[in-house]
Design an enzyme around this catalytic site. Structure first.
Site, short mmCIF file in Angstrom:
data_model
loop_
_atom_site.label_atom_id
_atom_site.label_comp_id
_atom_site.label_asym_id
_atom_site.label_seq_id
_atom_site.Cartn_x
_atom_site.Cartn_y
_atom_site.Cartn_z
N LEU A 21 2.95 7.42 0.60
CA LEU A 21 4.16 7.45 1.39
C LEU A 21 4.57 6.03 1.72
CD1 LEU A 21 6.11 9.15 3.20
CD2 LEU A 21 4.25 9.32 4.81
N LEU A 157 9.00 10.28 -4.75
CA LEU A 157 8.97 10.65 -3.34
C LEU A 157 8.70 9.44 -2.48
CD1 LEU A 157 8.62 12.56 -0.86
CD2 LEU A 157 6.26 12.93 -1.63
N SER A 158 9.49 9.23 -1.45
CA SER A 158 9.25 8.22 -0.44
C SER A 158 9.17 6.82 -1.06
CB SER A 158 8.00 8.58 0.35
OG SER A 158 7.90 7.82 1.52
N ALA A 159 8.00 6.17 -1.02
CA ALA A 159 7.89 4.87 -1.68
C ALA A 159 8.18 4.99 -3.16
CB ALA A 159 6.49 4.29 -1.46
N GLY A 161 10.25 7.13 -4.32
CA GLY A 161 11.70 7.26 -4.36
C GLY A 161 12.40 5.92 -4.30
#
Length: 493
Positions: A21, A157-159, A161
């Site tokens: 994350l 996702l997240s990082a 992303g």
């Protein structure tokens, strides 16, 4: 068909390390989990010079012919490649639709929490670090598995992303599309110190300024640009919803199509899909706002055609984002340009709608024994004649339809471009809420950044974060709030 020896080599059992994350930028102390065996997931070594010190893991369906699409799936922080493979749903659709998936992996050797360096230009720009390693994985897949270089997509996702957005900006000649889940706009931060400011509310830039960050990532590139999906929870307090708005502004500006939606519709899981079409009427940018969802990747466990994944940390039970992303990219069987043999029917049009049905017609195709009708990429009918009525629809919702002609064996040919049918009726009236800024944030209608409050969806500045400032917010569609202090017409309050 891949040679058997390559399939055997590719299927060797591998160990996995960690994903994650954005907690590294928040200074949270987390111990990375140990490596674990990943059934169905294999490690690939020797894929290039690997300047970013990444690991390559991959999943490929059995007996997949050369020329298949390729999806690159990037984790967040503190997870594992096996966790992303297990929970995201990508293997299900790789099997069903026929494509390879590469799972790049960073480790604590690169970042204490195994976060991709989306905030570090030494890692996130063209020809450098982790970004260059990921592109080497793509080249390896093209050369070794015969992946189609015209149909390479990246999601994260997240990082992951944030790195996805950076890759789309730095390598628009490599990636045909991307999907950013709970992530950041391209080049939002250029140092770890600046990363947390992006997470809680990126800098207030105009769409043109956001677009320039993409254009400056690969000067001289004039297109085509990747098609971009954006997934965001309205109650995400790790990567605030303002990032989704910035991503929307960034990529619509790059496409030159403005920020006015072409269509909006409701999806399962309290999700609102907003579409921005290009000049030819095809979706270029799609934003999916999941009302009430926190920080994570939307999944929807189950066996349905539009369900996928399993719940775990940062895999949240709302809607199968992987399915809708794959349909948006055209990975499913019923998309424009797919299929061989019979030509696409001409003259597809909407002939009528009610609040629960949509009727279509098209020109007959010589040699067709039947036709296949697809709604939003999923097959919904196989009529023998050149017309079809779809039933059981929701009122006031827009649906996209395509049609293919099928021969006597049931094999579908090329698929038409999409037409949109909007059923009559409509969603429930907008709702209005009058409360203090503190109460709006507590209820998930707004978020804080730098001591100020911003409305979810519109990102309008509501003033200081306290109980002394009161505003009326109007919600329409679900999860999108605008300031309506001068008057709010709604069905409830």
């Amino acid at each position: 068909m891949r040679p058997p020896i390559l399939r055997r080599l590719f299927r060797r059992v591998a160990s996995t390390a960690v994903l994650g994350l954005l907690a590294a930028t928040l200074g949270t102390a987390v111990t990375a989990p140990p490596a674990a065996a990943a059934a169905g997931l294999t490690q690939v070594t020797g894929f290039g010079t690997n300047p970013g010190n990444l690991q390559m893991f991959a999943y490929t369906p059995d007996n997949l012919a050369a020329g298949a699409p390729l999806v690159v799936a990037l984790h967040g922080c503190t997870q594992t490649a096996n966790a992303y493979y297990t929970n995201s749903g990508w293997p299900k659709f790789a099997d069903a639709w026929g494509f390879d998936v590469v799972f790049p992996q960073t480790t604590s050797a690169n970042n204490a929490l195994s976060c991709f360096g989306w905030f570090d230009q030494a890692e996130s720009t063209r020809g450098r670090g982790e970004a260059a390693s990921i592109v080497q994985m793509v080249e390896y897949a093209k050369q070794t598995y015969g992946s189609d270089g015209r149909r390479v997509y990246v999601t994260g996702l997240s990082a992951g992303g944030g790195m996805t957005a950076d890759l789309l900006a730095a390598y628009p000649d490599v990636f045909a599309g991307g999907s950013v889940a709970s992530g950041l706009p391209a080049q939002c931060a250029t140092s770890q110190a600046a990363a947390s400011g992006c997470q809680t509310g990126p800098q207030k830039l105009t769409p043109a300024q956001w677009g320039d960050k993409v254009r400056n990532s690969y000067p001289g590139h004039t297109g085509p640009w990747p098609r971009v999906a954006i997934w965001q929870g309205t109650s995400d307090y790790t990567v605030y919803p303002a990032n989704a708005t910035a991503l929307r502004d960034q990529w619509t500006n790059v496409w030159g199509i403005g920020q006015t939606p072409s269509s909006t519709r409701s999806l399962p899981g309290n999700t609102t899909q907003t579409t921005y079409d290009d000049a030819s009427g095809q979706p270029a940018v799609e934003m999916f706002s999941v009302s009430g969802m926190g920080h994570g990747l939307p999944v929807s466990p189950g066996s349905g055609a539009d369900q996928c994944g399993s719940t775990a940390a940062y895999f949240l039970n709302t809607i199968c984002s992987t399915y809708y992303t794959g349909v948006f990219w055209g990975l499913d069987k019923g998309t424009p340009g797919g299929g061989d043999g019979l030509p696409a029917p001409a003259g597809l049009k909407v002939t009528g709608v009610t609040d629960s049905t949509a009727s279509l017609s098209w020109n007959a195709v010589a040699g067709a024994a039947s036709y296949k009708v697809y709604r939003d990429g999923a097959a919904v009918g196989s009529p023998a004649s050149a017309s079809f009525t779809d039933t059981g629809l929701s009122a006031g919702v827009s649906y996209r339809y395509t049609v293919a002609a099928a021969d006597s064996s049931g094999t579908a040919g090329a698929v038409t471009s999409a037409v949109t049918a909007t059923t009559s009726g409509g969603p429930a009236p907008a709702r209005c809420f009058t409360a203090t800024n503190y109460a709006h944030v507590t209820a998930g209608r707004a978020y804080t950044s730098g001591g100020y409050v911003y409305a979810n969806g519109s990102a309008q500045n509501m003033g200081l974060y306290n109980v002394f400032v009161t505003h009326t917010l109007r919600e329409s569609p679900v999860g999108h709030f605008v300031i309506a202090d001068s008057g709010c017409q709604a069905g409830s309050s």
